[in-house]
Design an enzyme around this catalytic site. Structure first.
Site, mmCIF file in Angstrom:
data_model
loop_
_atom_site.group_PDB
_atom_site.id
_atom_site.type_symbol
_atom_site.label_atom_id
_atom_site.label_comp_id
_atom_site.label_asym_id
_atom_site.label_seq_id
_atom_site.Cartn_x
_atom_site.Cartn_y
_atom_site.Cartn_z
ATOM 1 C CE LYS A 35 -0.412 -0.037 4.957
ATOM 2 N NZ LYS A 35 -1.371 -0.594 6.154
ATOM 3 N NE ARG A 130 -7.008 0.701 11.225
ATOM 4 C CZ ARG A 130 -5.763 0.664 10.839
ATOM 5 N NH1 ARG A 130 -5.028 1.570 10.902
ATOM 6 N NH2 ARG A 130 -5.380 -0.551 10.217
ATOM 7 C CE1 TYR A 258 15.244 31.467 5.999
ATOM 8 C CE2 TYR A 258 15.504 28.971 5.506
ATOM 9 C CZ TYR A 258 15.234 30.270 5.286
ATOM 10 O OH TYR A 258 14.916 30.755 3.729
ATOM 11 C CG MET A 306 11.564 23.984 0.428
ATOM 12 S SD MET A 306 10.673 25.198 -0.782
ATOM 13 C CE MET A 306 9.424 25.847 0.325
HETATM 14 C C1 LIG Z 1 -0.502 -1.747 6.664
HETATM 15 C C2 LIG Z 1 -1.200 -3.001 7.246
HETATM 16 C C3 LIG Z 1 -0.424 -4.071 7.417
HETATM 17 C C4 LIG Z 1 1.164 -4.072 7.481
HETATM 18 O O1 LIG Z 1 1.628 -3.478 8.664
HETATM 19 P P1 LIG Z 1 3.241 -3.369 8.932
HETATM 20 O O2 LIG Z 1 3.109 -2.599 10.083
HETATM 21 O O3 LIG Z 1 3.790 -2.343 8.069
HETATM 22 O O4 LIG Z 1 3.775 -4.769 8.887
HETATM 23 C C5 LIG Z 1 -0.934 -5.403 7.684
HETATM 24 N N1 LIG Z 1 -2.318 -5.255 7.757
HETATM 25 C C6 LIG Z 1 -3.192 -4.348 7.675
HETATM 26 C C7 LIG Z 1 -4.605 -4.631 7.756
HETATM 27 C C8 LIG Z 1 -2.672 -3.074 7.054
HETATM 28 O O5 LIG Z 1 -3.480 -1.987 7.015
#
Ligand SMILES: *Cc1c(COP(=O)(O)O)cnc(C)c1O
Length: 366
Positions: A35, A130, A258, A306
């Site tokens: 993802k 969640r 800065y 930046m």
């Molecule tokens: C992102 C996610 C993972 C992976 O989690 P990590 O902590 O990056 O290993 C696994 N299961 C779900 C449902 C997720 O959303």
């Protein structure tokens, strides 16, 4: 000449990390979680290195389409399932497996016209609060799904809130086990942290069918600083490096950058590096955040701007204009600077730094 900054994606590290996780996970199949564009690494870049996984897990239908375009015919799992009715058409067309976490998604499935029943992962909210059905609603959701002609196999899935430490996973494992005891179907529980820390200690994890590692595949320790990536035998999959494009000599009492937030306590030699917060380096990193200069550890000085930041070259007489500064990852001499160390300085996680790598940074793969 482009600005001298570059991110490098290490395919050998991805392969090695996947092997390590597979080993720890025992007989479980591995979802490579890609993802957020493979946690900022780029799905197209990491695909070859991760095709040894048993499936790819992600959120965006657009990302699923990209994985199919790369030629992947194996399982793809939508971790949040579908968002609207017509997403199911794409699931049918691309053969996507999808999470079902709410009644609305069951309604959509019931209204979906398809000749190919879908493989679904029914999600339990075992305490994260969640997504998912609570344990006492889980069976009813399973029965509803099971009665649909649109549904083929139903797998059982939950996600841990505290696998990286804190209160741990015992209560969530117990809730999941109890509510799924006599249900058929494959099971998937563990993210990276649970896979690495808890597989050996829970039957439910040892006997599960799928693990879902993300962050560990990319070479970050999910439970830093309790463990480092090196302790988990994980290698950094991303290096961010830039060059020193200017040198300044400071007298004692002079300030830097800065806000003049850093004052030289003594004469100092400072390198100005072509990396700033617009490249994805956190602005919040304070003076003293570690860097590698030509593979030797040093530190940042003053505020990150930046497009630039400053590093201490006072004790590095061989370093100078054109020196390579590794902000995280692996230096040419093999020295490592964990993204987790930098993230900790910014009060965040390796996840956020990887995902925030800016579009303007050129990326190469090795
Ligand atoms: C992102 C996610 C993972 C992976 O989690 P990590 O902590 O990056 O290993 C696994 N299961 C779900 C449902 C997720 O959303």
């Amino acid at each position: 000449m482009p600005r001298p900054i570059q991110a490098t994606i290490h395919l050998d590290a991805l392969r090695s990390n996947l092997r390590t996780l597979r080993h720890v996970a025992g007989d479980a199949k591995v979802w490579a979680v890609v993802k957020a564009n493979a946690y900022g690494h780029g799905i197209e870049r990491v695909f070859e290195a991760l095709r040894g996984a048993d499936g790819f897990a992600l959120l965006d239908l657009e990302e699923a389409q990209r994985v199919r375009t790369l030629g992947w015919r194996g399982p793809i799992l939508l971790l949040e399932g579908v968002f609207e009715q017509r997403d199911l058409e794409l699931c049918s067309r691309l053969g996507l497996w999808h999470t079902v976490h709410c009644d609305e998604q069951i309604d959509m499935l019931a209204a979906h016209k398809t000749n190919e029943p879908h493989r679904v992962f029914l999600k339990m909210n075992s305490g994260m609060n969640r997504l998912g059905f609570r344990p006492d609603q889980y069976r009813a959701a399973w029965s509803r799904l099971n009665a649909l002609p649109q549904v083929d196999e139903i797998s059982l899935v939950t996600h841990f809130s505290d696998a990286d430490g804190g209160i741990g996973i015992a209560a969530q494992v117990a809730a999941f086990e109890q509510a799924t005891r006599d249900l058929p179907g494959e099971r998937s529980l563990s993210n990276s942290a649970a896979t690495l820390r808890h597989t050996a200690h829970y039957d439910a994890l040892r006997t599960s069918d799928w693990v879902r590692p993300g962050i560990a595949m990319y070479g970050s320790a999910p439970d830093f600083p309790e463990h480092t990536a090196t302790q988990w035998k994980l290698e950094p999959a991303m290096t961010l490096a830039a060059k020193v494009i200017g040198i300044q000599q400071l007298q004692a009492g002079e300030t830097l950058g800065y806000g003049s937030s850093f004052t030289a306590p003594a004469p100092m030699r400072v390198g100005t590096v072509a990396c700033g917060y617009a490249d994805g380096y956190p602005r919040i990193c304070p003076t003293g955040t570690p860097v590698l200069v030509d593979g030797v550890r040093s530190r940042t000085l003053g505020r990150v701007s930046m497009d630039m930041l400053a590093v201490d070259l006072t004790d590095l007489p061989d370093a100078g204009w054109g020196s390579t500064v590794t902000l995280w990852g692996r230096a040419d001499n093999g020295a490592l600077l964990s993204i987790d160390e930098v993230a900790a300085q910014a009060s965040t996680l390796g996840y956020e730094l990887m995902c925030a790598l800016a579009q303007r940074v050129p990326v190469v793969t090795t």
